[in-house]
Design a protein around this motif. Structure first.
Motif, mmCIF file in Angstrom:
data_model
loop_
_atom_site.group_PDB
_atom_site.id
_atom_site.type_symbol
_atom_site.label_atom_id
_atom_site.label_comp_id
_atom_site.label_asym_id
_atom_site.label_seq_id
_atom_site.Cartn_x
_atom_site.Cartn_y
_atom_site.Cartn_z
ATOM 1 N N GLY A 53 0.810 -0.682 -0.219
ATOM 2 C CA GLY A 53 0.002 -0.225 -0.214
ATOM 3 C C GLY A 53 0.971 1.498 0.496
ATOM 4 O O GLY A 53 0.557 2.223 -0.456
ATOM 5 N N ARG A 54 2.284 1.582 0.645
ATOM 6 C CA ARG A 54 2.821 2.596 0.976
ATOM 7 C C ARG A 54 3.507 2.837 -0.645
ATOM 8 O O ARG A 54 3.368 3.985 -0.935
ATOM 9 C CB ARG A 54 3.709 2.177 1.998
ATOM 10 N N MET A 55 3.729 1.564 -1.180
ATOM 11 C CA MET A 55 3.833 1.241 -2.761
ATOM 12 C C MET A 55 3.506 2.042 -3.416
ATOM 13 O O MET A 55 3.959 3.253 -4.149
ATOM 14 C CB MET A 55 4.740 0.469 -2.758
ATOM 15 N N TRP A 56 1.967 1.551 -3.644
ATOM 16 C CA TRP A 56 1.509 2.368 -4.440
ATOM 17 C C TRP A 56 1.348 3.890 -4.541
ATOM 18 O O TRP A 56 1.067 4.796 -4.684
ATOM 19 C CB TRP A 56 0.476 2.320 -4.142
ATOM 20 N N ILE A 57 1.160 4.098 -3.117
ATOM 21 C CA ILE A 57 1.008 5.874 -2.673
ATOM 22 C C ILE A 57 2.383 6.761 -3.430
ATOM 23 O O ILE A 57 2.216 7.370 -3.598
ATOM 24 C CB ILE A 57 0.912 5.997 -1.110
ATOM 25 N N ILE A 58 3.463 5.908 -3.019
ATOM 26 C CA ILE A 58 5.009 6.728 -3.633
ATOM 27 C C ILE A 58 4.635 6.893 -5.332
ATOM 28 O O ILE A 58 5.378 7.901 -6.230
ATOM 29 C CB ILE A 58 6.255 5.672 -3.142
ATOM 30 N N LEU A 59 4.402 5.718 -5.953
ATOM 31 C CA LEU A 59 3.955 5.767 -7.104
ATOM 32 C C LEU A 59 2.844 7.097 -7.600
ATOM 33 O O LEU A 59 3.273 7.564 -8.721
ATOM 34 C CB LEU A 59 3.628 4.676 -8.275
ATOM 35 N N SER A 94 9.614 10.518 -1.170
ATOM 36 C CA SER A 94 8.523 10.513 -0.955
ATOM 37 C C SER A 94 8.343 10.396 0.655
ATOM 38 O O SER A 94 8.214 9.588 1.942
ATOM 39 C CB SER A 94 7.882 9.448 -1.459
ATOM 40 N N SER A 95 6.597 10.499 0.810
ATOM 41 C CA SER A 95 6.006 10.424 2.910
ATOM 42 C C SER A 95 6.442 9.031 2.967
ATOM 43 O O SER A 95 6.172 9.325 4.146
ATOM 44 C CB SER A 95 4.844 10.863 2.463
#
Length: 419
Positions: free
Chosen positions: A58-64, A364-365
């Motif tokens: 989930g975090r990685m998708w937010i980064i993308l 990234s956040s």
């Protein structure tokens, strides 16, 4: 269930739970016979690792989404995109192939189990060869696969979760009722090989993590994916633990590969069989649909119902049927898929991709990784690699032994398996 804006937290939790709470639970009691009671620790560890893997996906998708506008709209293949951004364009194809192999493997397990359940339920009425039941189940499932896209299948997600829950509760009750009848229950020691195969079964039971990015992409608020995963994993544990503990406690090392075989014949067993059959039909649609959609996009097949869709999805069912005929033992395919592609997609790849993305885009956040999290990521990768190598080795060895048998057309019905 859904709105024009996307899934709510509870809607996403239902979809996630329906992907995880599958037929793997039927083999979990037998998995304990390969590990002993220490298998419960392994189950909890696998649950923790799978949950954290879902968190970092989930975090990685937010980064993308933060870095590339193309991901801020509805994107159908988020996991391959994560792999491509973390490693390189070629990783997109690796992830896609592994996803397809995994989902096809799940479809094979489902069709084998559906044929097995049908043969059990009709055995007192008439005798029909297991091979014919495979053909019948494929004929029933094939036209059902022709309709709809995954976002339209909310009824299948609700139905799959409901039927799985009712079946698990019923199996637990059946095990409790059999306690007074059991005598001289034996709990044999575990070997490394049996523990490795059990590891694959346990990982299969927590399958579905690789589908979380797709579900997150359909949420109204993608930041809420963690809440949905917590609800899902807690719910799945409440289903898994009672069935696993009661089945192994009552039967010990003699617990069957399929725990339903341990339930006395009668109306209660038939009711459980009906619930499992309904679950299989609905879960099968959820598993096959993503594979079918991507293949249809490759061949530019329109989203509306048409004959090209029917041909492609019928061909997928045909491939699954060929594999099922070749290896008609659901637990062997379950161990192989659980220990290989599922371990890569659900444990090793999420940790690896997250470390690489965090290093590439430290501003990234979601890129900050605390020391405890780094230790957990290391544990997940080490556990995943050891489990994947050992389980895959013994699973392949187990499958090779199938082809040395005189008759490979019957499902495994023995109360235990030797490694």
């Amino acid at each position: 269930m859904t709105s024009t804006k996307g899934f709510s937290v509870w809607s996403a939790a239902v979809f996630i739970s329906s992907f995880m709470a599958g037929m793997g639970v039927l083999a979990l009691p037998h998995a304990l016979s390969g590990t002993g009671w220490y298998g419960l620790i392994l189950m909890l560890l696998a649950c923790l690792n799978a949950w954290y893997s879902s968190v970092i996906l989930g975090r990685m998708w937010i980064i993308l989404e933060e870095r590339w506008e193309e991901y801020r709209v509805k994107f159908r293949y988020p996991y391959p995109a994560i792999g491509a951004r973390a490693v390189g364009p070629w990783m997109r194809y690796v992830v896609t192939v592994l996803l397809h192999i995994t989902l096809m493997g799940i479809g094979t397990v489902y069709i084998l189990l559906s044929a097995h359940i049908a043969q059990m339920m009709t055995g007192s009425l008439f005798t029909l060869d297991y091979r014919y039941w495979l053909l019948i189940m494929a004929a029933i499932l094939c036209p059902l696969s022709w309709f709809g896209r995954i976002e339209e299948f909310w009824f299948a997600a609700v139905g799959a979760l409901t039927t799985a829950s009712v079946a698990c509760i019923s199996i637990f009750i059946a095990m409790i009722l059999q306690i007074p009848k059991m005598e001289n229950v034996q709990y044999n020691g575990a070997s490394f090989g049996s523990a490795a195969l059990s590891f694959g079964t346990i990982l299969f039971a927590y399958s579905g993590v690789y589908m979380f990015p797709t579900i997150q992409n359909d949420m109204a608020d993608k930041q809420q994916i963690n809440k949905a995963t917590i609800i899902s994993f807690v719910g799945v544990l409440f289903l898994y633990i009672p069935v696993t503990v009661s089945g192994y406690a009552v039967w010990g090392s003699a617990v069957p590969v399929n725990i339903q075989l341990a339930i006395e014949e009668g109306y209660f067993n038939s009711f459980i069989g009906v619930c499992l059959a309904l679950h299989i039909f609905l879960a099968f649609l959820l598993a096959i649909n993503p594979v079918a959609q991507e293949i249809e996009e490759i061949f530019n097949v329109k989203s509306a119902f048409n004959y090209k869709r029917c041909l492609i999805r019928s061909s997928i069912i045909g491939i699954i049927l060929i594999v099922a005929y070749s290896i008609p033992h659901f637990e062997k395919i379950l161990n192989l898929i659980g220990g290989s592609t599922m371990t890569l997609l659900s444990f090793i790849f999420p940790s690896l991709f997250y470390l690489l993305l965090a290093r590439k885009y430290p501003d990234s956040s979601k890129s900050y990784i605390s020391l405890p999290e780094k230790l957990l990521i290391g544990e997940i990768m080490i556990t995943g690699c050891i489990g994947a190598i050992s389980c895959t080795y013994y699973a392949i060895q187990d499958i090779i032994e199938v082809f040395t048998e005189t008759d490979i057309t019957q499902p495994t019905v023995a109360t235990s398996t030797a490694v």
